[in-house]
Design an enzyme around this catalytic site. Structure first.
Site, PDB file in Angstrom:
ATOM      1  N   GLY A   1       0.840  -1.197   0.000  1.00 14.53           N
ATOM      2  CA  GLY A   1       0.000   0.000   0.000  1.00 14.53           C
ATOM      3  C   GLY A   1       0.874   1.246   0.000  1.00 14.53           C
TER       4      GLY A   1
ATOM      5  N   GLN B   1       3.385   9.907   0.644  1.00 13.33           N
ATOM      6  CA  GLN B   1       4.659   9.202   0.825  1.00 13.33           C
ATOM      7  C   GLN B   1       5.637   9.462  -0.326  1.00 13.33           C
ATOM      8  OE1 GLN B   1       2.453   5.351   1.919  1.00 13.33           O
ATOM      9  NE2 GLN B   1       4.385   5.137   2.997  1.00 13.33           N
TER      10      GLN B   1
ATOM     11  N   CYS C   1       5.866  -0.125   7.233  1.00 14.09           N
ATOM     12  CA  CYS C   1       5.504   1.016   6.397  1.00 14.09           C
ATOM     13  C   CYS C   1       6.702   1.383   5.531  1.00 14.09           C
ATOM     14  CB  CYS C   1       5.132   2.195   7.298  1.00 14.09           C
ATOM     15  SG  CYS C   1       4.714   3.688   6.396  1.00 14.09           S
ATOM     16  N   LEU C   2       6.451   1.669   4.270  1.00 11.21           N
ATOM     17  CA  LEU C   2       7.553   2.036   3.380  1.00 11.21           C
ATOM     18  C   LEU C   2       8.230   3.331   3.834  1.00 11.21           C
ATOM     19  CD1 LEU C   2       5.953   1.152  -0.084  1.00 11.21           C
ATOM     20  CD2 LEU C   2       7.684  -0.145   1.167  1.00 11.21           C
TER      21      LEU C   2
ATOM     22  N   HIS D   1      -4.452   1.883   7.747  1.00 12.58           N
ATOM     23  CA  HIS D   1      -3.055   2.345   7.817  1.00 12.58           C
ATOM     24  C   HIS D   1      -2.816   3.443   6.768  1.00 12.58           C
ATOM     25  CE1 HIS D   1       1.472   1.520   7.967  1.00 12.58           C
ATOM     26  NE2 HIS D   1       1.333   2.262   6.885  1.00 12.58           N
ATOM     27  N   GLU D   2      -3.254   3.175   5.539  1.00 13.84           N
ATOM     28  CA  GLU D   2      -3.021   4.148   4.459  1.00 13.84           C
ATOM     29  C   GLU D   2      -3.831   5.421   4.688  1.00 13.84           C
ATOM     30  OE1 GLU D   2      -0.582   3.720   2.577  1.00 13.84           O
ATOM     31  OE2 GLU D   2      -0.301   1.632   3.087  1.00 13.84           O
TER      32      GLU D   2
ATOM     33  N   HIS E   1      -2.189   7.919   6.799  1.00 14.83           N
ATOM     34  CA  HIS E   1      -1.197   8.752   6.105  1.00 14.83           C
ATOM     35  C   HIS E   1      -1.823  10.056   5.613  1.00 14.83           C
ATOM     36  CE1 HIS E   1       2.467   6.397   5.967  1.00 14.83           C
ATOM     37  NE2 HIS E   1       1.828   5.327   5.546  1.00 14.83           N
TER      38      HIS E   1
HETATM   39 ZN    ZN Z   1       2.607   3.418   5.640  1.00 14.65          ZN
END
Ligand code: ZN
Length: 172
Positions: A46, A51, A94-95, A136-137, A140
């Site tokens: 995701g 991001q 998380c990236l 989660h996304e 962000h």
């Molecule tokens: Zn994330």
């Protein structure tokens, strides 16, 4: 399509609140294509636009692609309509918080309303990993990271590790 640089914590950009998209036009489609390619290249499931530094309420997701079949989901202006009272716990990563993982408790199921890649209004009933990933996304989009749910001590330990692992910055 092109692969973009993923912003990692600590970085103030990740704390911005993303803005709604007026319509899903050519620019948004290019952004979603880039986001998806960036997500696959980084081995993620995701990614939110912020991001890669774009403060728009757009998310891409594909939770099963590493099992072989790509089946991407695109969420524009997502809104959670319903959250389950039951909770589930997943180990999240998380990236933007590379190589760090923690167990996070969230509502087990949720219903999300959004526009898809073609600007069509959709309602998705999500459960399990998909529900967790959506939440989660969507965090962000509000400038929230999963490490914000941890104790102050645990969070500061993770941030210290992230700072250490970042390459030295060159100042000219
Ligand atoms: Zn994330």
């Amino acid at each position: 399509m092109s692969i973009k640089t993923i912003i990692t914590e600590p970085n103030k950009i990740l704390r911005q609140i993303s803005q709604p998209v007026e319509k899903v036009g050519k620019e948004e489609k290019i952004l979603m294509d880039d986001m998806l390619e960036t997500m696959y290249a980084a081995n993620g499931i995701g990614l939110a636009a912020i991001q890669i530094g774009v403060p728009k309420r757009i998310i891409v997701m594909d939770i099963d692609w590493n099992k072989g079949k790509k089946d991407p989901l695109y969420f524009v202006n997502p809104v959670i309509k319903l959250r389950d009272k039951d909770k589930s716990i997943y180990e999240e990563g998380c990236l933007s918080v590379p190589n760090q993982f923690a167990e996070i408790e969230r509502p087990k199921n949720c219903e999300v309303e959004y526009l898809n890649y073609y600007g069509e209004k959709k309602l998705l009933k999500a459960e399990g990993l998909l529900a967790t990933c959506i939440q989660h996304e969507m965090d962000h989009l509000e400038g929230i990271l999963f490490i914000d749910y941890l104790s102050k001590l645990k969070k500061s330990m993770i941030i210290k590790k992230l700072i250490k692992s970042k390459p030295d910055r060159i100042v000219v």
